[in-house]
Motif scaffolding. Structure first.
Motif, short mmCIF file in Angstrom:
data_model
loop_
_atom_site.label_atom_id
_atom_site.label_comp_id
_atom_site.label_asym_id
_atom_site.label_seq_id
_atom_site.Cartn_x
_atom_site.Cartn_y
_atom_site.Cartn_z
N LEU A 293 1.00 -1.11 -0.01
CA LEU A 293 0.08 0.00 0.04
C LEU A 293 0.96 1.20 0.11
O LEU A 293 1.92 1.32 0.70
CB LEU A 293 -0.96 0.11 1.41
CG LEU A 293 -1.63 1.35 1.53
CD1 LEU A 293 -2.83 1.51 0.50
CD2 LEU A 293 -2.45 1.21 2.96
N VAL B 135 -5.12 1.74 5.90
CA VAL B 135 -4.20 0.86 6.80
C VAL B 135 -5.14 -0.10 7.57
O VAL B 135 -5.01 -1.39 7.73
CB VAL B 135 -3.35 1.46 7.61
CG1 VAL B 135 -2.65 0.42 8.51
CG2 VAL B 135 -2.22 1.96 6.80
N ILE C 285 3.80 -1.00 3.83
CA ILE C 285 3.09 0.15 3.58
C ILE C 285 4.03 1.20 3.63
O ILE C 285 4.94 1.42 4.40
CB ILE C 285 2.07 0.23 4.93
CG1 ILE C 285 1.26 -0.93 4.92
CG2 ILE C 285 1.40 1.76 4.84
CD1 ILE C 285 0.45 -1.01 6.18
N VAL D 298 6.34 -0.91 7.71
CA VAL D 298 5.74 0.27 7.54
C VAL D 298 6.75 1.41 7.66
O VAL D 298 7.38 1.51 8.51
CB VAL D 298 4.76 0.61 8.66
CG1 VAL D 298 3.68 1.80 8.23
CG2 VAL D 298 3.49 -0.48 8.52
#
Length: 248
Positions: free
Chosen positions: A87, A122, A137, A180
């Motif tokens: 993402l 998220v 992410i 992340v």
């Protein structure tokens, strides 16, 4: 084999600027890319360009503003590709102006897109990544999140929130295999920043590179953080891609 072969990615704000460059770069490394944006015509052009270059992509129209729109986009992307492994929270607005001229509607619009939408993307996608034991992410923040500047309070504050969320999500999801991280661009020349004209060049002169960055340069940093092969031991990092602005 391409470094991202077999990976499915969702890029918000993927029809222009850094998002477009990121979608192209991810697809060029073998990822299947869901390109999200508001402009369907431009979205189809991005998908066509990726296909012409030998990649795979699909466009998903999305007007991000908060939880419902974010979850709807996430579910649409999963429906298209079966899962989302990467993402990229890139979509954002970057208003400039005096605090006293900011309306509550302005405030809500900026935090809606820059903070609420990434938060609930998220919330929708990270748990499934965690169950699979892998995922990445990448949040797109800004150098302006780290210092005070007149006229940049609202924008900087929204991106500073994303910086903190990057670290919190790394702590929350990292133990389950989800990395992340964030990139922090400095002055970058895109169609969105074009109206700033010479002011962009002057801002860039504060860094050792003494020039604005390009969307492609930011995209390469995003691809690095998205790739488990290249950045497997990177969690919770805020990577400055700012021509050295953070060093001075």
């Amino acid at each position: 084999m391409s470094v991202l072969s077999g990976v499915s990615a969702l890029v918000t704000g993927g029809t222009s600027g850094i998002g477009l460059a990121t979608a192209m770069a991810l697809a060029g490394r073998g990822a299947d890319v869901a390109v999200a944006g508001r402009d369907e015509k431009r979205g189809r052009q991005v998908v066509a360009a990726i296909a012409e270059a030998g990649g795979t992509a699909d466009f998903i129209a999305a007007e991000l503003h908060g939880e419902s729109s974010a979850r709807e986009l996430a579910r649409a992307a999963v429906a298209r590709f079966g899962r989302i492994d990467v993402l990229v929270n890139n979509a954002g607005v970057f208003p400039f102006g005096p605090t006293e001229q900011t309306t509550e509607a302005d405030f809500d619009a900026v935090f809606g897109l820059n903070v609420r939408a990434p938060y609930f993307l998220v919330a929708e996608l990270a748990p499934a990544m965690a169950r699979r034991g892998h995922g990445a992410i990448v949040n797109v923040t800004t150098a302006a999140a780290a210092y005070g500047a007149a006229g940049l309070g609202l924008y900087g504050a929204s991106k500073a929130a994303l910086v903190l969320l990057t670290k919190a999500w790394a702590a929350e999801y990292g133990p389950h295999g989800v990395r992340v991280n964030a990139v922090s661009p400095g002055p970058t020349r895109t169609e969105g920043t074009a109206p700033r004209g010479a002011a962009l060049d002057r801002a860039a002169m504060a860094g050792p590179a003494r020039r604005p960055g390009t969307a492609e340069e930011i995209a390469e940093a995003i691809v690095f953080l998205a790739s488990a092969e290249q950045s497997s031991f990177v969690h919770g990092a805020i990577l400055p891609v700012d021509g050295g602005r953070a060093a001075v």
